[in-house]
Write a protein that holds these residues in place. Structure first.
Motif, mmCIF file in Angstrom:
data_model
loop_
_atom_site.group_PDB
_atom_site.id
_atom_site.type_symbol
_atom_site.label_atom_id
_atom_site.label_comp_id
_atom_site.label_asym_id
_atom_site.label_seq_id
_atom_site.Cartn_x
_atom_site.Cartn_y
_atom_site.Cartn_z
ATOM 1 N N LEU A 35 5.737 16.089 -10.025
ATOM 2 C CA LEU A 35 5.527 15.969 -11.471
ATOM 3 C C LEU A 35 6.533 16.788 -12.275
ATOM 4 O O LEU A 35 6.834 16.460 -13.415
ATOM 5 C CB LEU A 35 4.099 16.381 -11.837
ATOM 6 N N GLY A 36 6.996 17.875 -11.681
ATOM 7 C CA GLY A 36 8.051 18.648 -12.338
ATOM 8 C C GLY A 36 7.555 19.717 -13.288
ATOM 9 O O GLY A 36 6.361 20.029 -13.363
ATOM 10 N N LEU A 40 1.697 22.008 -14.701
ATOM 11 C CA LEU A 40 1.288 23.137 -13.878
ATOM 12 C C LEU A 40 0.083 22.659 -13.062
ATOM 13 O O LEU A 40 -0.974 22.372 -13.614
ATOM 14 C CB LEU A 40 0.891 24.329 -14.758
ATOM 15 N N VAL A 41 0.312 22.529 -11.756
ATOM 16 C CA VAL A 41 -0.736 22.006 -10.874
ATOM 17 C C VAL A 41 -1.391 23.186 -10.146
ATOM 18 O O VAL A 41 -0.695 24.005 -9.548
ATOM 19 C CB VAL A 41 -0.143 21.028 -9.833
ATOM 20 N N LYS A 42 -2.716 23.273 -10.218
ATOM 21 C CA LYS A 42 -3.415 24.336 -9.495
ATOM 22 C C LYS A 42 -4.448 23.764 -8.534
ATOM 23 O O LYS A 42 -5.126 22.779 -8.840
ATOM 24 C CB LYS A 42 -4.087 25.303 -10.471
ATOM 25 N N ALA A 184 -0.320 12.940 -2.432
ATOM 26 C CA ALA A 184 0.337 13.423 -3.655
ATOM 27 C C ALA A 184 1.075 12.306 -4.377
ATOM 28 O O ALA A 184 0.983 12.180 -5.604
ATOM 29 C CB ALA A 184 1.312 14.555 -3.315
ATOM 30 N N SER A 185 1.794 11.472 -3.621
ATOM 31 C CA SER A 185 2.577 10.419 -4.290
ATOM 32 C C SER A 185 1.659 9.362 -4.892
ATOM 33 O O SER A 185 1.930 8.834 -5.967
ATOM 34 C CB SER A 185 3.605 9.795 -3.340
ATOM 35 N N THR A 186 0.539 9.074 -4.221
ATOM 36 C CA THR A 186 -0.422 8.098 -4.765
ATOM 37 C C THR A 186 -1.004 8.613 -6.083
ATOM 38 O O THR A 186 -1.090 7.882 -7.070
ATOM 39 C CB THR A 186 -1.555 7.832 -3.745
ATOM 40 N N ILE A 187 -1.381 9.891 -6.097
ATOM 41 C CA ILE A 187 -1.936 10.496 -7.312
ATOM 42 C C ILE A 187 -0.848 10.648 -8.384
ATOM 43 O O ILE A 187 -1.035 10.291 -9.541
ATOM 44 C CB ILE A 187 -2.595 11.857 -6.987
ATOM 45 N N GLY A 188 0.310 11.151 -7.958
ATOM 46 C CA GLY A 188 1.418 11.388 -8.904
ATOM 47 C C GLY A 188 1.899 10.118 -9.577
ATOM 48 O O GLY A 188 2.136 10.104 -10.792
ATOM 49 N N ASP A 189 2.018 9.038 -8.798
ATOM 50 C CA ASP A 189 2.474 7.765 -9.372
ATOM 51 C C ASP A 189 1.503 7.290 -10.438
ATOM 52 O O ASP A 189 1.891 6.779 -11.477
ATOM 53 C CB ASP A 189 2.595 6.690 -8.288
ATOM 54 N N THR A 190 0.220 7.457 -10.159
ATOM 55 C CA THR A 190 -0.805 7.006 -11.119
ATOM 56 C C THR A 190 -0.734 7.814 -12.403
ATOM 57 O O THR A 190 -0.760 7.263 -13.496
ATOM 58 C CB THR A 190 -2.204 7.159 -10.486
ATOM 59 N N ILE A 191 -0.641 9.140 -12.260
ATOM 60 C CA ILE A 191 -0.594 10.008 -13.450
ATOM 61 C C ILE A 191 0.673 9.758 -14.250
ATOM 62 O O ILE A 191 0.638 9.647 -15.475
ATOM 63 C CB ILE A 191 -0.653 11.489 -13.018
ATOM 64 N N ASN A 192 1.786 9.653 -13.566
ATOM 65 C CA ASN A 192 3.063 9.409 -14.226
ATOM 66 C C ASN A 192 3.071 8.096 -14.977
ATOM 67 O O ASN A 192 3.526 8.000 -16.109
ATOM 68 C CB ASN A 192 4.200 9.384 -13.193
#
Length: 196
Positions: A35-36, A40-42, A184-192
């Motif tokens: 996500l970059g 801020l991911v916790k 992570a990529s499945t979640i990240g792609d959706t959020i992005n």
């Protein structure tokens, strides 16, 4: 360009809520990398925790639960349900949708305009941990679908992307590095996709 998008200098805080799959798999670290810097991911995962309040370790009774709310997340990602499929816990499965809606309600009531995503957890393969994929498929996943439907919440289906990848798991339950990356990529792609 939606009006809710915060100014460029404000960080989007992402709280990853879950059990040991979240706590130990490093998927939140991978998600941070993906996500970059604007995010801020916790990691607020707690091993062995459940949605069900009748279990011996409900997520809502853990210190991490309060910490995750204090973090004031912009985005809440909840991936729970695996431990609810354990035989002893599963006895209370009828309460799963109500307990899950109570958990989500706690994040919904936070002051900001949270975006809440619920994640369908990975499949459970052969394991020595007393976890049962039949319970996951027949009780937990339909319960998650019902909650998503009741509350009109978006879901991220990590279950289907991992269904043919038993090789991505260390012990049939916990993902290895490849598994964590795929989560992570499945979640990240959706959020992005959602925020673009």
């Amino acid at each position: 360009n939606n009006a809710k998008k915060k100014s460029a200098n404000s960080i989007i805080r992402v709280a990853c809520i879950g059990d040991s799959i979240t706590e130990y798999s490093h998927y939140p670290d991978n998600l941070q990398t993906m996500l970059g810097d604007n995010y801020l991911v916790k990691n607020f995962g707690v091993a062995s925790s459940t949605v069900l309040l009748s279990s011996d370790k409900p997520y809502m009774k853990q210190a991490a639960f309060q910490k995750s709310k204090d973090f004031q997340p912009t985005i809440v990602i909840i991936m729970l349900g695996t431990n609810d499929a354990k035989a002893g816990n599963y006895r209370g499965i009828a309460n799963f949708p109500n307990d899950y809606e109570q958990l989500i309600g706690e994040y919904d009531r936070l002051p900001d305009d949270q975006k809440i995503w619920i994640v369908t957890p990975p499949p459970i393969f052969n394991n020595e941990l007393g976890l049962n994929n039949t319970n996951l498929e027949q009780g937990v996943i339909p319960g998650i679908a019902r909650v998503a439907n009741d509350l009109s919440l978006p879901t991220i289906n990590v279950n289907t992307v991992l269904i043919n990848h038993s090789d991505y798991f260390i012990d049939g339950v916990h993902p290895n590095a490849e598994g964590a990356e795929l989560i992570a990529s499945t979640i990240g792609d959706t959020i992005n996709f959602d925020s673009s």
